[in-house]
Structure formats: structure tokens, C-alpha cells
Scaffold this motif. Structure first.
Motif, mmCIF file in Angstrom:
data_model
loop_
_atom_site.group_PDB
_atom_site.id
_atom_site.type_symbol
_atom_site.label_atom_id
_atom_site.label_comp_id
_atom_site.label_asym_id
_atom_site.label_seq_id
_atom_site.Cartn_x
_atom_site.Cartn_y
_atom_site.Cartn_z
ATOM 1 N N UNK A 1 0.477 -7.125 1.369
ATOM 2 C CA UNK A 1 -0.356 -6.320 1.400
ATOM 3 C C UNK A 1 -1.460 -6.442 2.845
ATOM 4 N N UNK A 2 -0.862 -7.301 3.679
ATOM 5 C CA UNK A 2 -1.506 -7.668 5.136
ATOM 6 C C UNK A 2 -1.569 -6.331 5.887
ATOM 7 N N UNK A 3 -2.488 -5.975 6.494
ATOM 8 C CA UNK A 3 -2.789 -4.817 7.240
ATOM 9 C C UNK A 3 -1.699 -5.036 8.559
ATOM 10 N N UNK A 4 -1.462 -3.710 8.837
ATOM 11 C CA UNK A 4 -0.167 -3.597 9.857
ATOM 12 C C UNK A 4 -0.614 -4.506 11.210
ATOM 13 N N UNK B 1 4.258 -7.274 4.350
ATOM 14 C CA UNK B 1 4.143 -5.694 3.805
ATOM 15 C C UNK B 1 3.696 -5.946 2.380
ATOM 16 N N UNK B 2 4.633 -6.677 1.718
ATOM 17 C CA UNK B 2 4.434 -7.041 0.411
ATOM 18 C C UNK B 2 3.382 -7.866 -0.138
ATOM 19 N N UNK C 1 11.180 -15.139 10.003
ATOM 20 C CA UNK C 1 10.564 -14.263 8.823
ATOM 21 C C UNK C 1 10.285 -15.304 7.726
ATOM 22 N N UNK D 1 12.157 -11.540 -0.408
ATOM 23 C CA UNK D 1 10.992 -11.652 0.353
ATOM 24 C C UNK D 1 9.649 -11.263 -0.347
ATOM 25 N N UNK D 2 9.717 -11.111 -1.735
ATOM 26 C CA UNK D 2 8.489 -10.862 -2.542
ATOM 27 C C UNK D 2 8.179 -9.161 -3.077
ATOM 28 N N UNK E 1 -0.193 -8.016 10.629
ATOM 29 C CA UNK E 1 1.323 -8.403 10.554
ATOM 30 C C UNK E 1 1.885 -8.512 11.820
ATOM 31 N N UNK F 1 0.949 -1.084 0.108
ATOM 32 C CA UNK F 1 -0.134 0.064 0.082
ATOM 33 C C UNK F 1 0.847 1.232 0.053
ATOM 34 N N UNK G 1 5.756 -12.245 -6.603
ATOM 35 C CA UNK G 1 4.348 -12.862 -5.785
ATOM 36 C C UNK G 1 4.522 -14.172 -5.208
ATOM 37 N N UNK H 1 8.177 -8.286 7.632
ATOM 38 C CA UNK H 1 8.446 -7.539 6.155
ATOM 39 C C UNK H 1 7.799 -8.367 5.130
ATOM 40 N N UNK H 2 7.801 -9.671 5.065
ATOM 41 C CA UNK H 2 7.322 -10.286 3.821
ATOM 42 C C UNK H 2 5.691 -9.964 3.692
ATOM 43 N N UNK I 1 7.358 -16.083 -4.944
ATOM 44 C CA UNK I 1 8.246 -16.120 -3.709
ATOM 45 C C UNK I 1 7.553 -15.853 -2.524
ATOM 46 N N UNK I 2 7.008 -14.741 -2.623
ATOM 47 C CA UNK I 2 6.394 -14.184 -1.425
ATOM 48 C C UNK I 2 5.381 -15.214 -0.668
#
Lengths: 394, 226
Positions: free
Chosen positions: B114-117, B111-112, B156, A308-309, B120, A2, B81, B108-109, B83-84
């Protein structure tokens, strides 16, 4: 990822490298504040001069002999009081025409002495110029006709010679001749460096005898409205040329003065803004430089993020946002400093400074664009890094 | 379901006009929930193989399927995506972000993804608890021992529920005791959660703890011992 996340990350990166971020911003801060301050000074100068010109009064036409040329010395006047009477007939309303004969003289009251500008003029001064009285009266027609030795003082002259006393009815000596003060003008300030508060007005007839001249230096006409200024000026010039074939006369209006001076000062402001803009550009190059270093230094981090993506656009976005944040935060600080500096200059120095919204918006817009422009190359480089190579780098 | 399926996989590098064949035709299948070690001397091509399996690099020729998907059909974005979602990485030198807390490193993974804070952080906390670091959430890497740092890296790798964890010399920078602990952790993950583990190492003792040893030499699989 985001956008909010990207901003959080970029802010974090800037916070981690505080000193470097601050130094990088410094270039942008200096550039932006320079734009704001220099444009404020340019605009302030223009405003001040426009105020002076319009402070003279409204719809004024100055009729002078010769061609109007700011570079040449003033042409020797050939106009006399008969010509003034002639111009009065041409204008049609004699009360809208006034005259001046000028000379620098010393004026004494007792032991007090002041060097003043003697202006020989007539009763029509208040009809043409904005010249309110503080005390006493203006010159009258009888003063002119009977060549009385009476004087109306500018406010500064009054203060210098009489202090706190009311000068009206008191005596003063101009070039050894005794005059009676009949009035004092309000403070009006200076126009083109002419300190009008240092003027002393006496009847034009008295002045001609005192100075031993037949000439007048200029004729001023107060037009009845802004729309007739140009045509009336032209009419008077044509009439004078008809009277003195082969000679040249000019009618100068406030609009002309404002136009000429406005153009010159507008150019000056533009040049100042351009110079400041160059420093902003240099600040932008600094941002680019630091971002390139940052990408190199954080190659491993970029590789890790990709593993990590992180997609190419995530990494590109992160670095681009960092660059743009550097320049826009720098821009905001620069605007604050520029506005503060301008206010300080205005308050503490004789230089007028007038802050303009367009310079603020322009400076901020340019700094944001600089961030994008100079951030793109490093950010693309970061986005395209091969994760294997990036992870391996030590 | 298979985690990895490679057929006639090659990878060549062109360095200043010289072509180096790092992999020369590898056929390999690693199933879900396997615990395999890729072992070989340095220069054998084992790192290249791991980079290919991890989708950090693309093969020169051959087919590689990750989770049943042919990676040659994916562009860079889809590969990122993949990899993620599918793969967790553990590196020899940990690769943690230096001035970031353990919790944020682990998150961190996500974040990429799109998981809400808030979510996460919750999941990162759980992952850190799973590797026994519940008391180190706000510590930075520099405030932790090597063993702890590698456990953060494992958390992680796990936080995104991957199908496979690729561990590149995970004990290489650790002393015996910490290395042992990390290996124990990987074994437990494999046994308890069914995550496939692919380990790259040059140490026979470490490789011996895996249930399958894939020996690589000169860009080819030399031996595959289950």
C-alpha cells in the motif's frame, strides 16, 4: 493494495494482451450493440405506428358492421345513409359524425392518369379527422345535398395529375365522369399502409351514384373529449343493435388500436432484446473462457505475486477487475456502436429506430454483471493458487 | 532476535495415495544478519525447507517461527503480509514480469504494502542504484542480460527492507562471471546492510562463500558447519 492500483494493473494486463483483449471484448461489443439497435428498431416501429394513429386526429370512434377481428375479412356493410342520420341523432351533434364510401378508381387529367382511392364523404370531415387544407375548400352540405361532381384531392394526387399547377377550379375525370376540383389537402402521410395522400374526396351522394351502391363502408365519430369516447362508442353500438336486432356492430377507438398494437410491438421488442441478450451471454462465456486461459498462462506470475506479498483477495481482485473491465469497456464500445448504428439505420433506411435510455442502461448493466459473474470463477481459481505450485509451473 | 526458528519441522506430500516425507524433523535456528547456505543434492528436501522458511508453504508438523512469530497462528492473509514485510525472494529463473520495466518490477512488493506510487518509484530507483542498475530503470527483462535480470530480482528482494533474503539457486542460470557478481552483491548486502541471507544451492563452490553451510540429505539436516 488500493483499488486504483488494482485498476491500473488490470488495464496494464489488458494493454499487454491487446489482440486477445479486443477479440474477447468483441463478443460483448456485438451483444450490447445488438441489444441497443434491436430495441431501438422495436421502439421506433412502435413510435411510428402510434404517431400514425394519433395523426388521424383525436378522440375518433370508427363504427363498423360486424365483430372487430383483425383476422377476418371485413363484414359486408349493411349501413346506409338513413343509418348515418340515425347515428347522428344518437350522438346528438350531427356535425361530429362523418361517413365513407370507398373504391379504387382511375382519375385522369388530359394525358395524366392516377390510380386513386375515391372516398365518398361529407362536410364533417374536418370536424372528425385531422385533415388540413392546402388550397380551396372542403366539401359543403350543398355539395352533398345536390350531389355535385366536385372533388377535394390528396396532396399526392394533386401533384401527379396537375404537377405544379393550382388544381382548384380545374376539371378531372373519375371513371369517365367529369369532376371539378374545389380543394387540395395538405400532406398527411400514411396510416396502416393506407396512403391518405392518394385519396380523393367527393360527396357521398355522388359517390353512391358513381359506384352504384346504397351502402356506406363506415361511420366515424369525433367524440367531444377523451373521457366520453368509450361510453359514446358503446351508446352508438347499442343503438344500432336495437335498430337491427341480432346483428353485431363494433366501435373501434384509437386507444384500442394503440393498446393492441402496443402490446404486440412491445412483445416483439422484448423478443428482439432477449435474442440480443443471448448473444451478450455468449460474449460473457467468451470472457470467462479467456480469463481461465489467462489464469493458467499466468500461473507463474500469480505465484510470484503471492511470494511478494499479494493476498488471496489481491489476486482475486486483479483478475475480477480485468474481467469486468473487459466487459464494461466492451459494453461502452457496444453502446457507442449501437447508438451510431441506430442513427445510421434511422437516417439511411426506411426502418424507424428510436434509441431508448433503458436499453442502454440495461445493456451496460448486464455487461458489467456478466463480467463479475463470468469473472468470479477464474479469479477465485487464481486467488487460491498455491504459491509453491504456481512458482514451480513451467 | 532470530530470523528463523524451526523445531521438529516435517512436511509430507500425498501424491496419488503415496505419502512422500520431504522433511522428516528439522531443527534449525538462523539468526539475524547470518549468511547461511542450505546445500544438498536434488530431492534432499532443501527446496521444501526453503519454501517453509519463506512461508510459501506450511509445515505438516513442528513449529516454525519467523521473526519470532509462530506461522501456524497466521491465516493466509497474515502470512502474505509476513512474506511481504520480512522476506525477500531471489529465484533461480529470476521470475520478473516480462513486459514490465525494471523499475516497476522492483516496486511490485511495495504495491502490496500500500505504498503510494511516487514513494514506490523512489525506493525502487534507490534499490536499483544499490545493485548498480541505475542506467536500466526503464528496460524490460528481455532487454537485459541474465546477470542484470538477477540483479533486478535482488533489488526487488531488497526494496521492502526485509529481515532475510531467501535465494533459491540464485546463480543456477548464470555463467561463472555473472554468478560471481551476484554472489558478491549478496555478500555485500549481508556485510553492509546486515540483511540475513539464506542461500539454497547444490554447488559446493557457491555454498562455500557463505559463512555457514547447512547440509540437508533425505529430509534431515546432516551437517551444520559454521
Amino acid at each position: 493494495m488500493r483499488t486504483a492500483e488494482a485498476f491500473r494493473m488490470a488495464l496494464e494486463a489488458l494493454r499487454v494482451n491487446r489482440l486477445r483483449s479486443a477479440l474477447t471484448m468483441l463478443g460483448v461489443i456485438i451483444g450490447v450493440s445488438a441489444v441497443v439497435i434491436l430495441v431501438a428498431i422495436g421502439t421506433g416501429a412502435k413510435d411510428a405506428i402510434e404517431d400514425e394513429i394519433s395523426g388521424l386526429g383525436s378522440n375518433i370512434i370508427l363504427v363498423v358492421p360486424g365483430q372487430l377481428n383483425f383476422q377476418a375479412a371485413p363484414t359486408q356493410s349493411r349501413l346506409d345513409l338513413a343509418d348515418v342520420a340515425y347515428v347522428r341523432r344518437v350522438v346528438g351533434d350531427p356535425s361530429r359524425v362523418t361517413v365513407s364510401v370507398q373504391s379504387g378508381e382511375s382519375m385522369r387529367v388530359g394525358r395524366n392518369e392516377a390510380f386513386v382511392t375515391i372516398v365518398g364523404t361529407d362536410e364533417n370531415i374536418p370536424n372528425v379527422f385531422e385533415r388540413p387544407l392546402k388550397r380551396g375548400r372542403y366539401l359543403t352540405e350543398t355539395d352533398i345535398d345536390t350531389r355535385r361532381r366536385v372533388a377535394v384531392l390528396g396532396s399526392e394526387v394533386s401533384g401527379q395529375l396537375f404537377g405544379d399547377l393550382d388544381p382548384v377550379g380545374r376539371q378531372a375525370t373519375i371513371a369517365g365522369v367529369r369532376f371539378r376540383v374545389v380543394g387540395v389537402y395538405d400532406k398527411v402521410g400514411a396510416t396502416f399502409g393506407v396512403a391518405r395522400d392518394r385519396e380523393v374526396h367527393i360527396p357521398v351522394t355522388t359517390a353512391q351514384r358513381l359506384l352504384g351502391v346504397q351502402r356506406v363502408n363506415g361511420i366515424a365519430i369525433g367524440a367531444s373529449g377523451p373521457d366520453v369516447i368509450d361510453s359514446l362508442g358503446q351508446k352508438v353500438v347499442d343503438a344500432l343493435v336495437a335498430r337491427y336486432p341480432g346483428e353485431k356492430f363494433s366501435a373501434v377507438t384509437q386507444t384500442q388500436l394503440l393498446g393492441t398494437i402496443g402490446t404486440v410491438l412491445g412483445m416483439l421488442t422484448g423478443v428482439l432484446a432477449a435474442i440480443a441478450g443471448i448473444s451478450l451471454l455468449v460474449g460473457g462465456v467468451g470472457v470467462s473462457n479467456i480469463m481461465l486461459v489467462s489464469v493458467r498462462e499466468r500461473t507463474k506470475e500469480i505465484g510470484l505475486r503471492k511470494a511478494l506479498g499479494a493476498r488471496q483477495r489481491d489476486v482475486l481482485g486483479q483478475f475480477l477487475i480485468e474481467a469486468v473491465l473487459l466487459t464494461t469497456i466492451g459494453g461502452l464500445i457496444g453502446i457507442a456502436l449501437g447508438v451510431g448504428g441506430s442513427l445510421l439505420i434511422e437516417a439511411l433506411s426506411p426502418v424507424p429506430a428510436s434509441i431508448t435510455l433503458w436499453s442502454i442502461l440495461l445493456a451496460f448493466g448486464v455487461s458489467a454483471v456478466v463480467g463479475v459473474f463470468f469473472g468470479v470463477a477464474p479469479a477465485r481459481r487464481a486467488g487460491r493458487l498455491d504459491p509453491v505450485v504456481a512458482l514451480r509451473s513451467e | 532476535m532470530t530470523a528463523f526458528e524451526a523445531a521438529a519441522l516435517t512436511r509430507s506430500y500425498h501424491l496419488e495415495g503415496v505419502t512422500v516425507d520431504a522433511l522428516r524433523g528439522v531443527d534449525l535456528t538462523i539468526g539475524d544478519g547470518e549468511f547461511a547456505a542450505i546445500i544438498g543434492p536434488s530431492g534432499s528436501g532443501k527446496s521444501t525447507l526453503m519454501h517453509l522458511l519463506g512461508c510459501l508453504d506450511r509445515p505438516t508438523s513442528g513449529v516454525l517461527k519467523v521473526g519470532g512469530v509462530d506461522v501456524s497462528t497466521l491465516d493466509d492473509t497474515r502470512l502474505a503480509e509476513l512474506r511481504n514485510r520480512m522476506i525477500g525472494f531471489v529465484f533461480q529463473s529470476f521470475h520478473l514480469l516480462g513486459r514490465t520495466s525494471a523499475l516497476d518490477n522492483v516496486a511490485l512488493p511495495l504495491v502490496y504494502r500500500g505504498v503510494p506510487r511516487a514513494e514506490r518509484r523512489r525506493r525502487a530507483r534507490e534499490a536499483l542504484e544499490a545493485v548498480g542498475l541505475a542506467h536500466r530503470l526503464d528496460h524490460r527483462p528481455s532487454q537485459m542480460s541474465g546477470g542484470e535480470q538477477q540483479r533486478v530480482a535482488i533489488a526487488r528482494a531488497l526494496v521492502g527492507d526485509p529481515q532475510v533474503v531467501l535465494a533459491d539457486e540464485p546463480t543456477g542460470n548464470l555463467d561463472t562471471r555473472n554468478g560471481d557478481e551476484v554472489m558478491g552483491l549478496l555478500e555485500r548486502l549481508n556485510a553492509d546492510q546486515g540483511v540475513a541471507i539464506v542461500l539454497v544451492t547444490h554447488e559446493p563452490e557457491v555454498a562455500g562463500r557463505a559463512r555457514r553451510q547447512i547440509h540437508v540429505r533425505d529430509g534431515l539436516i546432516e551437517r551444520d558447519v559454521a
